[in-house]
Enzyme design. Structure first.
Site, PDB file in Angstrom:
ATOM      1  N   GLU A 195      77.755   8.990  38.458  1.00  0.00           N
ATOM      2  CA  GLU A 195      76.890   9.008  39.555  1.00  0.00           C
ATOM      3  C   GLU A 195      77.483   8.654  40.850  1.00  0.00           C
ATOM      4  OE1 GLU A 195      72.850   7.953  39.153  1.00  0.00           O
ATOM      5  OE2 GLU A 195      72.472   9.473  37.408  1.00  0.00           O
ATOM      6  N   ASN A 252      68.414 -12.329  25.727  1.00  0.00           N
ATOM      7  CA  ASN A 252      68.293 -11.544  24.281  1.00  0.00           C
ATOM      8  C   ASN A 252      68.814 -12.379  23.242  1.00  0.00           C
ATOM      9  OD1 ASN A 252      68.428  -9.546  22.151  1.00  0.00           O
ATOM     10  ND2 ASN A 252      68.044  -8.168  23.988  1.00  0.00           N
ATOM     11  N   SER A 307      61.012  -1.733  19.878  1.00  0.00           N
ATOM     12  CA  SER A 307      61.016  -2.667  18.561  1.00  0.00           C
ATOM     13  C   SER A 307      59.333  -3.098  18.491  1.00  0.00           C
ATOM     14  CB  SER A 307      62.026  -3.542  18.405  1.00  0.00           C
ATOM     15  OG  SER A 307      61.738  -4.430  19.856  1.00  0.00           O
ATOM     16  N   GLU A 330      73.715  21.724  21.764  1.00  0.00           N
ATOM     17  CA  GLU A 330      73.678  20.501  22.797  1.00  0.00           C
ATOM     18  C   GLU A 330      74.835  19.253  22.684  1.00  0.00           C
ATOM     19  OE1 GLU A 330      69.109  20.017  22.837  1.00  0.00           O
ATOM     20  OE2 GLU A 330      69.935  20.749  24.877  1.00  0.00           O
ATOM     21  N   HIS A 354      67.529   4.751  42.498  1.00  0.00           N
ATOM     22  CA  HIS A 354      66.652   5.860  42.107  1.00  0.00           C
ATOM     23  C   HIS A 354      66.339   5.363  40.286  1.00  0.00           C
ATOM     24  CE1 HIS A 354      70.606   7.535  41.185  1.00  0.00           C
ATOM     25  NE2 HIS A 354      70.406   8.008  39.854  1.00  0.00           N
ATOM     26  N   HIS A 384      49.490  -8.589  24.975  1.00  0.00           N
ATOM     27  CA  HIS A 384      50.332  -7.566  24.355  1.00  0.00           C
ATOM     28  C   HIS A 384      49.923  -6.056  24.200  1.00  0.00           C
ATOM     29  CE1 HIS A 384      52.158  -7.011  20.182  1.00  0.00           C
ATOM     30  NE2 HIS A 384      51.123  -6.174  19.826  1.00  0.00           N
ATOM     31  N   ARG A 400      55.915  32.042  27.886  1.00  0.00           N
ATOM     32  CA  ARG A 400      54.660  32.849  27.265  1.00  0.00           C
ATOM     33  C   ARG A 400      53.636  32.059  27.224  1.00  0.00           C
ATOM     34  NH1 ARG A 400      58.209  31.015  22.945  1.00  0.00           N
ATOM     35  NH2 ARG A 400      57.446  29.498  21.653  1.00  0.00           N
ATOM     36  N   GLY A 449      62.853   4.010  20.126  1.00  0.00           N
ATOM     37  CA  GLY A 449      63.351   2.682  19.314  1.00  0.00           C
ATOM     38  C   GLY A 449      62.999   1.534  19.700  1.00  0.00           C
ATOM     39  N   ASN A 459      62.685   0.891  26.977  1.00  0.00           N
ATOM     40  CA  ASN A 459      62.670   1.856  25.736  1.00  0.00           C
ATOM     41  C   ASN A 459      61.041   1.823  25.550  1.00  0.00           C
ATOM     42  OD1 ASN A 459      65.058   2.330  25.447  1.00  0.00           O
ATOM     43  ND2 ASN A 459      65.522   0.701  24.260  1.00  0.00           N
ATOM     44  N   HIS A 473      68.917   3.117  38.676  1.00  0.00           N
ATOM     45  CA  HIS A 473      70.576   3.488  38.756  1.00  0.00           C
ATOM     46  C   HIS A 473      70.625   2.937  40.404  1.00  0.00           C
ATOM     47  CE1 HIS A 473      71.607   6.467  35.860  1.00  0.00           C
ATOM     48  NE2 HIS A 473      71.899   5.302  35.273  1.00  0.00           N
ATOM     49  N   GLN A 523      64.366  -4.431  28.980  1.00  0.00           N
ATOM     50  CA  GLN A 523      65.787  -5.229  28.960  1.00  0.00           C
ATOM     51  C   GLN A 523      66.533  -5.207  30.183  1.00  0.00           C
ATOM     52  OE1 GLN A 523      67.977  -4.684  25.007  1.00  0.00           O
ATOM     53  NE2 GLN A 523      66.413  -3.300  24.337  1.00  0.00           N
ATOM     54  N   CYS A 572      53.434 -10.989  16.850  1.00  0.00           N
ATOM     55  CA  CYS A 572      54.435 -10.437  17.883  1.00  0.00           C
ATOM     56  C   CYS A 572      55.288 -11.556  18.239  1.00  0.00           C
ATOM     57  CB  CYS A 572      53.631 -10.082  19.025  1.00  0.00           C
ATOM     58  SG  CYS A 572      54.462  -9.576  20.644  1.00  0.00           S
ATOM     59  N   CYS A 621      54.653 -12.407  22.276  1.00  0.00           N
ATOM     60  CA  CYS A 621      53.413 -13.058  22.812  1.00  0.00           C
ATOM     61  C   CYS A 621      53.506 -14.354  23.171  1.00  0.00           C
ATOM     62  CB  CYS A 621      52.354 -12.724  21.759  1.00  0.00           C
ATOM     63  SG  CYS A 621      51.323 -11.190  21.781  1.00  0.00           S
ATOM     64  N   HIS A 638      54.485  -4.730  22.792  1.00  0.00           N
ATOM     65  CA  HIS A 638      54.333  -5.708  23.970  1.00  0.00           C
ATOM     66  C   HIS A 638      55.126  -5.210  25.194  1.00  0.00           C
ATOM     67  CE1 HIS A 638      52.972 -10.106  24.939  1.00  0.00           C
ATOM     68  NE2 HIS A 638      53.750  -9.622  25.929  1.00  0.00           N
ATOM     69  N   HIS A 642      57.606  -4.757  27.520  1.00  0.00           N
ATOM     70  CA  HIS A 642      58.777  -5.585  27.947  1.00  0.00           C
ATOM     71  C   HIS A 642      59.801  -4.395  28.549  1.00  0.00           C
ATOM     72  CE1 HIS A 642      59.413  -4.221  23.807  1.00  0.00           C
ATOM     73  NE2 HIS A 642      60.572  -4.423  24.085  1.00  0.00           N
TER      74      HIS A 642
HETATM   75  P1  H2U Z   1      63.518  -3.030  22.684  1.00  0.00           P
HETATM   76  O1  H2U Z   1      62.081  -3.241  22.286  1.00  0.00           O
HETATM   77  O2  H2U Z   1      63.984  -2.088  24.032  1.00  0.00           O
HETATM   78  O3  H2U Z   1      64.343  -3.000  21.242  1.00  0.00           O
HETATM   79  O4  H2U Z   1      63.703  -4.453  23.112  1.00  0.00           O
HETATM   80  C1  H2U Z   1      63.581  -5.590  22.448  1.00  0.00           C
HETATM   81  C2  H2U Z   1      64.654  -6.614  22.634  1.00  0.00           C
HETATM   82  O5  H2U Z   1      64.218  -7.950  22.071  1.00  0.00           O
HETATM   83  C3  H2U Z   1      66.010  -6.334  21.681  1.00  0.00           C
HETATM   84  O6  H2U Z   1      67.121  -6.018  22.295  1.00  0.00           O
HETATM   85  C4  H2U Z   1      65.200  -8.720  21.603  1.00  0.00           C
HETATM   86  C5  H2U Z   1      65.863  -7.700  20.837  1.00  0.00           C
HETATM   87  O7  H2U Z   1      67.244  -7.876  20.583  1.00  0.00           O
HETATM   88  N1  H2U Z   1      64.560  -9.761  20.942  1.00  0.00           N
HETATM   89  C6  H2U Z   1      64.920 -10.995  21.120  1.00  0.00           C
HETATM   90  O8  H2U Z   1      65.805 -11.114  21.966  1.00  0.00           O
HETATM   91  N2  H2U Z   1      64.251 -11.937  20.283  1.00  0.00           N
HETATM   92  C7  H2U Z   1      63.237 -11.481  19.261  1.00  0.00           C
HETATM   93  O9  H2U Z   1      62.740 -12.701  18.603  1.00  0.00           O
HETATM   94  C8  H2U Z   1      63.004 -10.240  18.912  1.00  0.00           C
HETATM   95  C9  H2U Z   1      63.709  -9.270  19.742  1.00  0.00           C
HETATM   96 ZN    ZN Z   2      52.655  -9.262  22.016  1.00  0.00          ZN
END
Ligand code: H2U
Ligand code: ZN
Length: 338
Positions: A182, A75, A161, A317, A296, A113, A29, A159, A153, A281, A168, A50, A53, A164, A166
């Site tokens: 797949e 991480n 965090s 869903e 892809h 940042h 529509r 989600g 993300n 992937h 994962q 941050c 940073c 900045h 970045h």
């Molecule tokens: P996301 O924004 O997708 O959540 O990714 C940020 C990642 O950074 C998250 O997995 C990691 C978090 O565990 N992190 C660190 O390793 N050190 C930090 O000081 C903060 C966040």
């Molecule tokens: Zn930053």
């Protein structure tokens, strides 16, 4: 007479071998909703608070170096640990569990940042592509790592965090669910037809044109025929390529270029920094050649009608199967026009 643009139907996803319900009559529509203007606050290029940073302390207390390009670290809150010992149990086929070793990293795209893929310089984005290739090769070479999942993300709605720029990387022993699905579909396609599923699909979409969002010499961006999210897209390499490590120099530039184009279109859609989860992937790193695999990217953005109205995968869903209103063709047309 059945009308594919109006009448309810199901579409088949040959990569996951699942169906999605499409109900176009609910949105074809005329558009009356209002498009809210972007409310995102402007970010400074350095934020003392941050944890990504340059020079700042991270949440665990470690200091970031004064990095000037990309920056990669393990991480601090990793979901997987590299030295997890092997163990497994199986109780009557009902309670099955296995230990899972892996490595999780974070890749900062830039010291700045306030940048995003959409507004980074092509030459800086190319360095991010090089970092992805390096990580895929390095992590994938470890005997315990059979799959390297690189993903971003973007935006609090997904989600993320921190604004900045970045992404994962989670790399682990087992091939994860989505990838395994797949893989099975691509392997069966190759066995049955002797061709590559994604090569065939890319050719079909280039010829059809109505789901194409953008392209360059090496890559194609489409709203997949079977997409679930309203503005879901896929970036597919035009050349058959099992993983990111097979990209030529110009294809690395091409990947940076297409990702920038796609994310810039997204940002223009509702005049906001567009939220999404995206990721690559590609070939598992278990040592097999995996010729069935075709490199892809999937972009899964949650927004539906405006900067604030998002789609939820709930109700039918969760209990039955995915459903969408706006057709992939209509979504592609809007993205292409931006
Ligand atoms: P996301 O924004 O997708 O959540 O990714 C940020 C990642 O950074 C998250 O997995 C990691 C978090 O565990 N992190 C660190 O390793 N050190 C930090 O000081 C903060 C966040
Ligand atoms: Zn930053």
């Amino acid at each position: 007479m059945f009308d594919w643009k109006q009448d309810p139907h199901r579409r088949f996803n040959p990569l996951t071998r699942e169906w999605v319900l499409v109900s176009p009559h609910r949105t074809e529509r005329p558009w009356q909703g209002q498009v809210e203007a972007g409310a995102a606050a402007a970010q400074p290029d350095y934020d003392a608070e941050c944890y990504l940073c340059p020079g700042n302390p991270r949440a665990g207390g470690v200091l970031n170096p004064s990095y000037t390009s990309t920056f990669i670290f393990d991480n601090d809150f990793a979901a997987l640990k590299p030295d997890t010992p092997h163990d497994r149990f199986d109780r009557d086929g009902l309670l099955i569990a296995e230990s899972e070793p892996g490595i999780c990293r974070v890749v900062c795209f830039s010291p700045k940042h306030n940048l995003t893929i959409a507004n980074m310089d092509a030459k800086d984005l190319r360095k991010v592509v090089d970092a992805w290739v390096g990580q895929y090769v390095e992590l994938g070479a470890r005997p315990t790592i059979n799959y390297v999942q690189i993903f971003e993300n973007r935006g609090p709605m997904m989600g993320a965090s921190n604004p900045h720029p970045h992404c994962q990387i989670w790399s682990n022993h087992a091939v994860p669910n989505e990838v395994a699905r797949e893989q099975a579909a691509q392997a069966a396609w190759r066995r049955e037809r002797g061709t590559c599923l994604c090569c065939d699909y890319a050719k079909l979409e280039l010829a059809a044109g109505d789901r194409v969002v953008d392209q360059n010499e090496c890559f194609l961006s489409v709203v997949p025929f079977w997409g679930v999210w309203p503005f879901e897209t896929m970036v597919i390499s035009k050349r058959h390529l099992t993983a990111i490590d097979g990209l030529s120099e110009s294809e690395r530039d091409g990947l940076a270029d297409i990702l920038k184009r796609v994310t810039a279109r997204y940002d223009r859609l509702f005049h906001v920094p567009f939220p999404y989860s995206m990721g690559f992937h590609q070939r598992p790193t278990d040592g097999a050649p995996h010729e069935e695999w075709h490199f892809h990217t999937h972009f899964y953005p949650p927004l539906l009608r405006s900067a604030t109205v998002r789609k939820f995968l709930v109700g039918y869903e969760m209990l039955a199967g995915p459903q969408r209103d706006i057709t992939p063709e209509a979504a592609a047309k809007r993205l292409r026009a931006l």
